[in-house]
Design a protein around this motif. Structure first.
Motif, PDB file in Angstrom:
ATOM      1  N   ARG A 113      56.772  44.118  42.375  1.00 18.17           N
ATOM      2  CA  ARG A 113      55.648  44.327  43.306  1.00 18.17           C
ATOM      3  C   ARG A 113      54.340  44.573  42.562  1.00 18.17           C
ATOM      4  O   ARG A 113      53.270  44.220  43.045  1.00 18.17           O
ATOM      5  CB  ARG A 113      55.952  45.474  44.262  1.00 18.17           C
ATOM      6  N   PRO A 117      49.712  40.458  44.252  1.00 19.64           N
ATOM      7  CA  PRO A 117      48.472  41.006  44.814  1.00 19.64           C
ATOM      8  C   PRO A 117      48.802  42.018  45.912  1.00 19.64           C
ATOM      9  O   PRO A 117      49.839  41.932  46.551  1.00 19.64           O
ATOM     10  CB  PRO A 117      47.755  39.788  45.383  1.00 19.64           C
ATOM     11  N   LYS A 118      47.925  42.975  46.103  1.00 20.06           N
ATOM     12  CA  LYS A 118      48.157  44.047  47.093  1.00 20.06           C
ATOM     13  C   LYS A 118      48.526  43.513  48.462  1.00 20.06           C
ATOM     14  O   LYS A 118      49.453  43.993  49.089  1.00 20.06           O
ATOM     15  CB  LYS A 118      46.915  44.933  47.212  1.00 20.06           C
ATOM     16  N   GLU A 119      47.831  42.482  48.950  1.00 18.00           N
ATOM     17  CA  GLU A 119      48.098  41.956  50.298  1.00 18.00           C
ATOM     18  C   GLU A 119      49.491  41.338  50.418  1.00 18.00           C
ATOM     19  O   GLU A 119      50.061  41.301  51.499  1.00 18.00           O
ATOM     20  CB  GLU A 119      47.028  40.957  50.744  1.00 18.00           C
ATOM     21  N   THR A 121      52.201  42.578  49.096  1.00 19.20           N
ATOM     22  CA  THR A 121      53.231  43.621  49.075  1.00 19.20           C
ATOM     23  C   THR A 121      53.202  44.492  50.330  1.00 19.20           C
ATOM     24  O   THR A 121      53.985  45.412  50.453  1.00 19.20           O
ATOM     25  CB  THR A 121      53.076  44.523  47.827  1.00 19.20           C
ATOM     26  N   GLN A 122      52.317  44.197  51.250  1.00 23.25           N
ATOM     27  CA  GLN A 122      52.218  45.028  52.461  1.00 23.25           C
ATOM     28  C   GLN A 122      52.928  44.408  53.627  1.00 23.25           C
ATOM     29  O   GLN A 122      53.293  43.335  53.706  1.00 23.25           O
ATOM     30  CB  GLN A 122      50.756  45.261  52.818  1.00 23.25           C
TER      31      GLN A 122
END
Length: 122
Positions: A113, A117-119, A121-122
């Motif tokens: 993870r 990119p952050k988006e 993993t959400q």
């Protein structure tokens, strides 16, 4: 009879760090046809050696495994790591995202993870 044990056997063989012997065993097992596990093992072998040319070959071997078994999560993991190391970051992230979708409780899920990119993993 060894089919259920083949992935474990091949993983152990590759960990011996004897590239020639491992490649020989894998190609001999594939004498009657390549399957997804054999392609993945060959990818693991080449990725473990780690030079740039081997990583390119390993990526191709993982892709062959995925073509034969699109549910083989570990092949997406290996592919993603190879693509990352060869500068194909966005493609690597897509492969790693698929890995996590197929195996959300993977032991290395946290580390993987961090590579996304952050988006994603959400």
């Amino acid at each position: 009879m060894i089919t259920p044990w083949l992935p474990l056997f091949l993983d152990d063989q590759i960990k011996l760090n004897d590239f020639g012997a491992s490649d020989y065993i894998i190609t001999q097992l594939a004498e009657f046809g390549w399957n997804a596990e054999l392609w993945k093992a060959r990818g693991e072998l080449f990725r473990a050696r780690g030079n740039q040319r081997d990583l390119v070959h390993a990526a191709r071997f993982y892709e062959n495994a995925i073509d034969l078994d699109p549910t083989l999560a570990s092949a997406y993991r290996g592919l993603g790591l190879c693509l990352f190391k060869t500068g194909r970051r966005s493609e690597g992230q897509r492969a790693l995202k698929t890995y996590l979708e197929l195996k959300p409780e993977a032991e290395d899920a946290g580390m993987v993870r961090l590579m996304l990119p952050k988006e994603a993993t959400q």
